[in-house]
Design an enzyme around this catalytic site. Structure first.
Site, PDB file in Angstrom:
ATOM      1  CB  ALA A   1       7.277   5.391 -12.113  1.00 54.08           C
TER       2      ALA A   1
ATOM      3  N   GLY B   1       2.545   5.180 -12.356  1.00 52.88           N
ATOM      4  CA  GLY B   1       1.620   6.275 -12.604  1.00 52.88           C
ATOM      5  C   GLY B   1       0.135   6.014 -12.477  1.00 52.88           C
TER       6      GLY B   1
ATOM      7  CE  LYS C   1      -1.237   3.910  -5.044  1.00 46.52           C
ATOM      8  NZ  LYS C   1      -0.203   3.036  -5.669  1.00 46.52           N
TER       9      LYS C   1
ATOM     10  NE  ARG D   1       8.666   1.660 -10.625  1.00 44.16           N
ATOM     11  CZ  ARG D   1       7.850   0.750 -10.093  1.00 44.16           C
ATOM     12  NH1 ARG D   1       8.044  -0.525 -10.343  1.00 44.16           N
ATOM     13  NH2 ARG D   1       6.864   1.119  -9.307  1.00 44.16           N
TER      14      ARG D   1
ATOM     15  CG  ASP E   1       2.205   4.360  -3.585  1.00 40.81           C
ATOM     16  OD1 ASP E   1       1.927   3.664  -2.593  1.00 40.81           O
ATOM     17  OD2 ASP E   1       2.204   3.911  -4.748  1.00 40.81           O
TER      18      ASP E   1
ATOM     19  CB  CYS F   1       1.464  -2.515  -1.749  1.00 43.86           C
ATOM     20  SG  CYS F   1       3.061  -2.532  -2.538  1.00 43.86           S
TER      21      CYS F   1
HETATM   22  N1  SAM Z   1       2.636   5.386  -7.065  1.00 44.66           N
HETATM   23  C1  SAM Z   1       2.981   4.412  -8.083  1.00 44.66           C
HETATM   24  C2  SAM Z   1       1.712   3.963  -8.798  1.00 44.66           C
HETATM   25  O1  SAM Z   1       0.649   4.011  -8.203  1.00 44.66           O
HETATM   26  O2  SAM Z   1       1.770   3.574  -9.968  1.00 44.66           O
HETATM   27  C3  SAM Z   1       3.779   3.258  -7.496  1.00 44.66           C
HETATM   28  C4  SAM Z   1       5.013   3.721  -6.776  1.00 44.66           C
HETATM   29  S1  SAM Z   1       6.092   2.435  -6.231  1.00 44.66           S
HETATM   30  C5  SAM Z   1       5.299   1.812  -4.840  1.00 44.66           C
HETATM   31  C6  SAM Z   1       7.413   3.346  -5.545  1.00 44.66           C
HETATM   32  C7  SAM Z   1       8.218   4.141  -6.543  1.00 44.66           C
HETATM   33  O3  SAM Z   1       9.113   4.991  -5.805  1.00 44.66           O
HETATM   34  C8  SAM Z   1       9.130   3.322  -7.466  1.00 44.66           C
HETATM   35  O4  SAM Z   1       8.767   3.569  -8.816  1.00 44.66           O
HETATM   36  C9  SAM Z   1      10.548   3.838  -7.181  1.00 44.66           C
HETATM   37  O5  SAM Z   1      11.330   3.942  -8.354  1.00 44.66           O
HETATM   38  C10 SAM Z   1      10.255   5.211  -6.604  1.00 44.66           C
HETATM   39  N2  SAM Z   1      11.302   5.786  -5.720  1.00 44.66           N
HETATM   40  C11 SAM Z   1      12.086   5.145  -4.817  1.00 44.66           C
HETATM   41  N3  SAM Z   1      12.873   6.025  -4.172  1.00 44.66           N
HETATM   42  C12 SAM Z   1      12.568   7.257  -4.655  1.00 44.66           C
HETATM   43  C13 SAM Z   1      13.033   8.571  -4.383  1.00 44.66           C
HETATM   44  N4  SAM Z   1      13.991   8.795  -3.477  1.00 44.66           N
HETATM   45  N5  SAM Z   1      12.505   9.607  -5.078  1.00 44.66           N
HETATM   46  C14 SAM Z   1      11.534   9.384  -6.020  1.00 44.66           C
HETATM   47  N6  SAM Z   1      11.053   8.157  -6.312  1.00 44.66           N
HETATM   48  C15 SAM Z   1      11.569   7.108  -5.650  1.00 44.66           C
END
Ligand code: SAM
Length: 307
Positions: A112, A114, A116, A139, A181, A233
């Site tokens: 999220a 989303g 990517k 998200r 990511d 990032c």
């Molecule tokens: N890939 C997304 C995009 O391009 O729109 C951005 C992702 S953001 C950098 C990292 C995400 O990892 C956050 O939405 C967070 O809620 C989620 N997150 C953190 N720990 C997690 C876990 N253990 N399992 C799944 N998601 C997790």
């Protein structure tokens, strides 16, 4: 260099959503809105000096249009209808470099909101299957709306800690690609630099890096995975090269770093042999947010052993 509070000189990047439209049609739309199209950029300098109502096709990534910094398209009809995605160039690298072949099964582990995931779906032409996970309900709700608007149909979204997803569940037996990511310090985000947010403490970096290592190891434990893109990032090596090095070491010779995008101007910090296979991005070097990507592939020896 821009002073405190000065506008960052990162262009406005517009990814054409090929699930809904074509580059030529989007170019025509913007021309009708009074922008002049200068064709495909031949150099970074052309991107750097772009100004006024002009736009270019990016020199590195297909389907990416480049407008002057601060161009705001949030109210634009093409954006609100999901025909274009407002996504920084560096953040387009992971799905582009993962490059899943049509009809594959792909996991987007921390997905999220989303951007990517929708890029992956466009590369897959909505064929195959994307399993997307995230922990954060809010998200995920945003993501559901965004993916629907973008015409993404081939996805299953789950509110789940990716670390608890069972790699041996038969549902994932055909997953050959993973995009990872994970949460990071966000130290590469230009807006963060502008508000002069405090640099992450050593403890916070260590905690994030611990999570990033665990989640990367977990992703590589999916039995059919062939190729994985890891991205952050963050500009901190603790979350980038160090994570990749530690997990590669732990995996023995099962996975190797792929030397992706040789013409990309900014490489991983030379902290271990092969680190230059990783990509970095920054406002100064690539006119993007600060970013890091590594692509790992199952090595041929380990494939032969598994036969
Ligand atoms: N890939 C997304 C995009 O391009 O729109 C951005 C992702 S953001 C950098 C990292 C995400 O990892 C956050 O939405 C967070 O809620 C989620 N997150 C953190 N720990 C997690 C876990 N253990 N399992 C799944 N998601 C997790």
């Amino acid at each position: 260099a821009p002073g405190p509070g000065a506008a960052p000189c990162v262009p406005r990047y517009v990814r054409v959503n090929t699930l809904k439209t074509r580059v030529d049609d989007v170019v025509d739309f913007f021309k009708r809105q009074g922008y002049s199209f200068l064709g495909k950029a031949g150099s970074m300098e052309e991107l750097r000096t772009l100004s006024g109502k002009k736009f270019l096709l990016d020199l590195h990534l297909p389907e990416l249009l480049v407008f002057p910094p601060q161009t705001d398209f949030h109210d634009n009809r093409l954006y609100t209808s999901g025909h274009i995605i407002l996504q920084d160039k560096a953040s387009c690298l992971p799905a582009f470099l993962l490059s899943p072949v049509a009809s594959s099964h792909v996991i987007d582990a921390c997905a999220a909101p989303g951007n990517k995931t929708s890029h992956l779906a466009a590369i897959l032409k909505n064929k195959g299957q994307i399993f997307a996970f995230d922990l954060d309900a809010k998200r995920l709700a945003t993501m559901n709306t965004m993916l629907t608007r973008a015409g993404v149909t081939s996805f299953k979204l789950a509110q789940q800690d990716f670390l608890t997803v069972d790699p041996h569940d038969p549902k994932y037996s055909k997953v050959t690609y993973i995009l990872l990511d994970p949460s990071c310090s966000g130290s590469g985000m230009v807006n963060r630099l502008l508000v002069e947010e405090a640099a992450p403490s050593a403890e916070r970096l260590q905690a994030l890096a611990g999570f990033q290592r665990r989640v990367l190891s977990h992703a590589l434990s999916f039995p059919a995975v062939q190729r994985l893109a890891y991205s952050t990032c963050s500009v901190h090596r603790e979350e980038n090269e160090d994570v990749v090095q530690a997990v590669l070491q732990e995996q023995g010779s099962a996975f190797r770093l792929v030397n992706v995008f040789p013409s990309w101007p900014c490489r991983g910090l030379a902290t271990f042999p092969g680190a230059e296979c990783c990509l970095r991005a920054s406002p100064a070097d690539t006119l993007t947010q600060g970013f890091f990507v590594a692509v790992l592939e199952r090595s041929e020896e380990s494939l032969k052993q598994g036969e």
